[in-house]
Design a protein around this motif. Structure first.
Motif, PDB file in Angstrom:
ATOM      1  N   TYR A 152       0.830  -1.203   0.000  1.00 34.77           N
ATOM      2  CA  TYR A 152       0.000   0.000   0.000  1.00 34.77           C
ATOM      3  C   TYR A 152       0.864   1.253   0.000  1.00 34.77           C
ATOM      4  O   TYR A 152       2.056   1.224   0.309  1.00 34.77           O
ATOM      5  CB  TYR A 152      -1.009  -0.003   1.156  1.00 34.77           C
ATOM      6  N   ILE A 153       0.203   2.351  -0.370  1.00 29.60           N
ATOM      7  CA  ILE A 153       0.839   3.674  -0.429  1.00 29.60           C
ATOM      8  C   ILE A 153      -0.058   4.635   0.335  1.00 29.60           C
ATOM      9  O   ILE A 153      -1.279   4.561   0.236  1.00 29.60           O
ATOM     10  CB  ILE A 153       0.970   4.164  -1.889  1.00 29.60           C
ATOM     11  N   TYR A 154       0.563   5.523   1.096  1.00 30.47           N
ATOM     12  CA  TYR A 154      -0.259   6.613   1.627  1.00 30.47           C
ATOM     13  C   TYR A 154       0.470   7.936   1.453  1.00 30.47           C
ATOM     14  O   TYR A 154       1.706   8.001   1.436  1.00 30.47           O
ATOM     15  CB  TYR A 154      -0.682   6.371   3.075  1.00 30.47           C
ATOM     16  N   SER A 155      -0.323   8.970   1.288  1.00 34.03           N
ATOM     17  CA  SER A 155       0.220  10.302   1.060  1.00 34.03           C
ATOM     18  C   SER A 155      -0.495  11.288   1.965  1.00 34.03           C
ATOM     19  O   SER A 155      -1.728  11.298   2.038  1.00 34.03           O
ATOM     20  CB  SER A 155       0.041  10.701  -0.407  1.00 34.03           C
ATOM     21  N   ASN A 156       0.267  12.120   2.663  1.00 37.54           N
ATOM     22  CA  ASN A 156      -0.276  13.207   3.479  1.00 37.54           C
ATOM     23  C   ASN A 156       0.169  14.541   2.892  1.00 37.54           C
ATOM     24  O   ASN A 156       1.368  14.745   2.656  1.00 37.54           O
ATOM     25  CB  ASN A 156       0.236  13.122   4.920  1.00 37.54           C
ATOM     26  N   ARG A 157      -0.770  15.423   2.663  1.00 36.11           N
ATOM     27  CA  ARG A 157      -0.443  16.791   2.232  1.00 36.11           C
ATOM     28  C   ARG A 157      -1.268  17.731   3.112  1.00 36.11           C
ATOM     29  O   ARG A 157      -2.447  17.973   2.872  1.00 36.11           O
ATOM     30  CB  ARG A 157      -0.762  16.988   0.745  1.00 36.11           C
ATOM     31  N   LEU A 158      -0.621  18.243   4.147  1.00 38.91           N
ATOM     32  CA  LEU A 158      -1.315  18.965   5.207  1.00 38.91           C
ATOM     33  C   LEU A 158      -0.641  20.308   5.446  1.00 38.91           C
ATOM     34  O   LEU A 158       0.567  20.443   5.304  1.00 38.91           O
ATOM     35  CB  LEU A 158      -1.282  18.147   6.510  1.00 38.91           C
ATOM     36  N   ASN A 159      -1.451  21.294   5.847  1.00 37.98           N
ATOM     37  CA  ASN A 159      -0.892  22.623   6.109  1.00 37.98           C
ATOM     38  C   ASN A 159      -1.982  23.500   6.697  1.00 37.98           C
ATOM     39  O   ASN A 159      -3.166  23.184   6.607  1.00 37.98           O
ATOM     40  CB  ASN A 159      -0.354  23.250   4.818  1.00 37.98           C
ATOM     41  N   ILE A 160      -1.593  24.586   7.330  1.00 40.90           N
ATOM     42  CA  ILE A 160      -2.539  25.659   7.615  1.00 40.90           C
ATOM     43  C   ILE A 160      -2.281  26.671   6.503  1.00 40.90           C
ATOM     44  O   ILE A 160      -1.491  27.584   6.631  1.00 40.90           O
ATOM     45  CB  ILE A 160      -2.383  26.243   9.036  1.00 40.90           C
ATOM     46  N   GLY A 161      -2.931  26.436   5.356  1.00 39.84           N
ATOM     47  CA  GLY A 161      -2.541  27.131   4.138  1.00 39.84           C
ATOM     48  C   GLY A 161      -3.609  28.043   3.596  1.00 39.84           C
ATOM     49  O   GLY A 161      -4.551  28.433   4.297  1.00 39.84           O
ATOM     50  N   PRO A 215      -5.684  -3.060  -9.025  1.00 41.75           N
ATOM     51  CA  PRO A 215      -5.564  -4.473  -9.416  1.00 41.75           C
ATOM     52  C   PRO A 215      -4.380  -5.114  -8.703  1.00 41.75           C
ATOM     53  O   PRO A 215      -3.343  -4.479  -8.501  1.00 41.75           O
ATOM     54  CB  PRO A 215      -5.335  -4.404 -10.928  1.00 41.75           C
ATOM     55  N   GLY A 216      -4.527  -6.351  -8.319  1.00 45.93           N
ATOM     56  CA  GLY A 216      -3.445  -7.035  -7.622  1.00 45.93           C
ATOM     57  C   GLY A 216      -3.511  -6.913  -6.118  1.00 45.93           C
ATOM     58  O   GLY A 216      -2.689  -7.497  -5.409  1.00 45.93           O
ATOM     59  N   GLY A 217      -4.450  -6.111  -5.591  1.00 45.16           N
ATOM     60  CA  GLY A 217      -4.638  -6.034  -4.149  1.00 45.16           C
ATOM     61  C   GLY A 217      -3.988  -4.864  -3.458  1.00 45.16           C
ATOM     62  O   GLY A 217      -4.204  -4.654  -2.258  1.00 45.16           O
ATOM     63  N   ALA A 218      -3.171  -4.067  -4.159  1.00 42.07           N
ATOM     64  CA  ALA A 218      -2.546  -2.913  -3.523  1.00 42.07           C
ATOM     65  C   ALA A 218      -3.587  -1.823  -3.256  1.00 42.07           C
ATOM     66  O   ALA A 218      -4.558  -1.670  -4.008  1.00 42.07           O
ATOM     67  CB  ALA A 218      -1.426  -2.364  -4.401  1.00 42.07           C
ATOM     68  N   ASN A 219      -3.363  -1.060  -2.180  1.00 43.42           N
ATOM     69  CA  ASN A 219      -4.247   0.030  -1.810  1.00 43.42           C
ATOM     70  C   ASN A 219      -3.452   1.310  -1.616  1.00 43.42           C
ATOM     71  O   ASN A 219      -2.235   1.283  -1.414  1.00 43.42           O
ATOM     72  CB  ASN A 219      -4.992  -0.288  -0.504  1.00 43.42           C
ATOM     73  N   ALA A 220      -4.156   2.432  -1.672  1.00 45.52           N
ATOM     74  CA  ALA A 220      -3.520   3.721  -1.404  1.00 45.52           C
ATOM     75  C   ALA A 220      -4.538   4.635  -0.767  1.00 45.52           C
ATOM     76  O   ALA A 220      -5.739   4.510  -0.996  1.00 45.52           O
ATOM     77  CB  ALA A 220      -2.983   4.347  -2.696  1.00 45.52           C
ATOM     78  N   HIS A 221      -4.048   5.554   0.075  1.00 48.77           N
ATOM     79  CA  HIS A 221      -4.940   6.600   0.545  1.00 48.77           C
ATOM     80  C   HIS A 221      -4.220   7.934   0.528  1.00 48.77           C
ATOM     81  O   HIS A 221      -2.989   8.007   0.650  1.00 48.77           O
ATOM     82  CB  HIS A 221      -5.542   6.277   1.924  1.00 48.77           C
ATOM     83  N   VAL A 222      -5.019   8.987   0.350  1.00 47.80           N
ATOM     84  CA  VAL A 222      -4.512  10.356   0.257  1.00 47.80           C
ATOM     85  C   VAL A 222      -5.255  11.188   1.292  1.00 47.80           C
ATOM     86  O   VAL A 222      -6.478  11.328   1.230  1.00 47.80           O
ATOM     87  CB  VAL A 222      -4.730  10.940  -1.154  1.00 47.80           C
ATOM     88  N   LEU A 235       5.049  11.013   1.137  1.00 45.53           N
ATOM     89  CA  LEU A 235       4.593   9.878   0.345  1.00 45.53           C
ATOM     90  C   LEU A 235       5.290   8.647   0.899  1.00 45.53           C
ATOM     91  O   LEU A 235       6.526   8.580   0.910  1.00 45.53           O
ATOM     92  CB  LEU A 235       4.938  10.083  -1.135  1.00 45.53           C
ATOM     93  N   VAL A 236       4.520   7.666   1.364  1.00 39.52           N
ATOM     94  CA  VAL A 236       5.081   6.482   2.017  1.00 39.52           C
ATOM     95  C   VAL A 236       4.688   5.245   1.218  1.00 39.52           C
ATOM     96  O   VAL A 236       3.501   5.033   0.928  1.00 39.52           O
ATOM     97  CB  VAL A 236       4.571   6.363   3.462  1.00 39.52           C
ATOM     98  N   LEU A 237       5.680   4.429   0.863  1.00 43.59           N
ATOM     99  CA  LEU A 237       5.453   3.199   0.111  1.00 43.59           C
ATOM    100  C   LEU A 237       5.811   2.001   0.993  1.00 43.59           C
ATOM    101  O   LEU A 237       6.910   1.953   1.560  1.00 43.59           O
ATOM    102  CB  LEU A 237       6.309   3.166  -1.159  1.00 43.59           C
ATOM    103  N   ILE A 238       4.885   1.062   1.093  1.00 42.55           N
ATOM    104  CA  ILE A 238       5.092  -0.118   1.916  1.00 42.55           C
ATOM    105  C   ILE A 238       5.200  -1.325   1.002  1.00 42.55           C
ATOM    106  O   ILE A 238       4.234  -1.714   0.337  1.00 42.55           O
ATOM    107  CB  ILE A 238       3.929  -0.326   2.902  1.00 42.55           C
TER     108      ILE A 238
END
Length: 534
Positions: A152-161, A215-222, A235-238
């Protein structure tokens, strides 16, 4: 810049449209690459400042399109303007670079891709992080199998922007992350879901989490938010062999760190075996400079950009599916209207099985409601009425006895129909004079009264705030924008009186006597008509 393309690239002349917070960075880079021809901005002061800083002309957009010496246009305008501006650039025969997102609508984005391909022009989307040297190194590691199979992959894009009112945080922050994830996975997700929170504005999400299944079972969240106490861009890749973190807020020598964590199985129990993080050295280069150079190379060499229009379209498909999920979530969170489906005979009335009637609706005896119609809450429908197909009534509408409403009519709140009224197919009632989708004007509804025996022809429009007199007759296609006297026959746009109608619906001659029922009428000094006593 490669030695082979340098001479050709130097000939490419670029105009930058939009010199605001991000646009000025594009202006700087194209100027340093020797490709900047001019700048455009709706604020003359901003345009003049950037033009003076880089010793180029400040022009208007129309002049840029007409200038044969300008080869390409870079668009850094608000997202809502991307389609309109890019389309005009392509129609003018110029290459175009569009900041993310390519457009806010899938059909518009597809049209841009088709137009660029038809005309043989370069269309590139500004997905900046696909030109970041650290991301490119990370992608090579995945391709070479250094992380093993991705789980899986997860991505954080955070700020007080910067907070926006025209688009939510997902459209503002997430395109870069979605672009990177699709590039790494090499495929589009099978399923997209999303949830969001609305804290500052009821219709603009401040925090969203998107989930992608591949496809293949991989997941990601943003996960994106502009209500966060500090800036975070990770960006984190497991993978099955190792885990990698691309942290764009770190110093360059720590932006990419790999952890060779593993899991041992002791009997039936999994045990994590941790490893120290190892920083990966990547040569430092400005991502935006690389992206601008890539655009110039693509134009000069007639090659497809890494983030071409089709890549932008794939990202837009994901964002659109996520946006649809947010809408569904918001609709569920708000108090839903409780509908009661009534089938067959009901207290002397007939309601077709495809129609809906809310629980607090009153329907008189012998009334009929046909296919796919909906009576909303607090509607009163008299006896002996006939409601055709695809009719919507309410909420809070009063309709008298023996009223006939033909197909495809909406009787909105504020409209009252007295006894014996006839509404022709697709006639229209309004309830506000100046509707805007983004402005709530429920407190400004203007009442419309249709008095007894009035007839409204097909496709006529009744502008709110007016009264249609007894037994008046509105011709098909007329637009009623003023009160209609009793017995008047009106037609045209705007509607004007063209004669008088009897109570039986027969046009009266000069003698004002109805040839069908013999009723007699007379004009009053005020120019109205009244029925004489028999």
């Amino acid at each position: 810049m490669s030695n082979n393309s340098g001479k050709e690239v130097a000939k490419i002349r670029v105009a930058v449209v939009g010199c605001g917070g991000w646009g000025k960075n594009l202006v700087r880079n194209f100027a340093e690459l020797g490709a900047l021809a001019c700048v455009v901005d709706p604020d003359p002061g901003v345009a003049a400042q950037q033009a003076g800083l880089h010793q180029v002309a400040a022009k208007d957009f129309a002049s840029v399109l007409a200038d044969s010496h300008i080869d390409a246009v870079v668009i850094a305008a608000p997202a809502a303007q991307h389609f309109m501006l890019a389309q005009q650039v392509l129609l003018a025969g110029k290459h175009v670079y569009v900041e993310k997102p390519l457009a806010l609508d899938l059909a518009e984005a597809t049209a841009l891709c088709d137009l660029a391909e038809k005309r043989g022009l370069t269309l590139m989307v500004g997905h900046l992080l696909q030109y970041h040297p650290v991301f490119l190194h990370l992608k090579r590691m995945v391709t070479e199998g250094a992380l093993g199979k991705l789980n899986y992959i997860y991505s954080n894009r955070l700020n007080i922007g910067k907070l926006r009112r025209e688009e939510d945080v997902m459209w503002s922050f997430a395109p870069h992350d979605v672009s990177m994830i699709l590039s790494i996975m090499g495929s589009e997700p099978l399923h997209v879901s999303a949830v969001g929170s609305y804290h500052l504005q009821s219709n603009v999400a401040d925090v969203t989490t998107m989930h992608l299944e591949f496809p293949g079972g991989a997941n990601a969240h943003v996960f994106v938010s502009w209500l966060h106490p500090f800036k975070e861009q990770k960006l984190v890749l497991i993978g099955t062999k190792a885990m990698a973190v691309f942290d764009d807020t770190e110093n360059w020598d720590r932006k990419l760190v790999v952890y060779a964590h593993d899991v041992d199985w002791k009997g039936q129990i999994p045990v994590a075996r941790k490893a120290e993080g190892r920083a990966i050295a990547v040569a430092e280069q400005e991502p935006l400079r690389e992206e601008c150079q890539h655009f110039l190379d693509s134009v000069a060499n007639k090659t497809v950009p890494r983030t071409d229009g089709r890549e932008g379209l794939r990202v837009l498909k994901v964002l659109t599916k996520a946006a649809d999920a947010l809408i569904r979530q918001k609709q569920k969170s708000e108090a839903p209207v409780q509908l009661l489906r009534v089938v067959g005979q009901h207290e002397g009335a007939f309601i077709h099985e495809t129609s809906y009637v809310d629980a607090d609706v009153s329907i008189g005896a012998n009334s009929k409601i046909w296919h796919f119609s909906h009576l909303l809450s607090d509607v009163t429908l008299g006896r002996d009425c006939n409601v055709g197909q695809n009719v919507v009534i309410g909420p809070r509408v009063r309709i008298g006895n023996n009223v006939k409403i033909q197909n495809n009519v909406s009787v909105y709140e504020g409209v009252t129909l007295e006894d014996d009224v006839f509404c022709g197919p697709s006639c229209v009632f309004t309830n506000v004079n100046n509707p805007r989708s983004q402005v709530q004007r429920k407190a400004e509804y203007k009442p419309t009264l249709v008095k007894r025996g009035a007839s409204i022809g097909a496709n006529a429009t009744i502008v709110c705030g007016h009264t249609l007199g007894q037994y008046c007759f509105v011709a098909a296609g007329a637009v009623v924008a003023s009160n209609v006297p009793d017995f008047a026959m009106v037609a045209g746009v705007p509607a004007r009186r063209i004669g008088w109608m009897s109570r039986s619906g027969i046009k009266l001659g000069h003698d004002l006597v109805c040839p069908q029922d013999g009723s007699r009428y007379r004009e009053t000094p005020a120019g109205t008509l009244e029925l004489m006593e028999s």
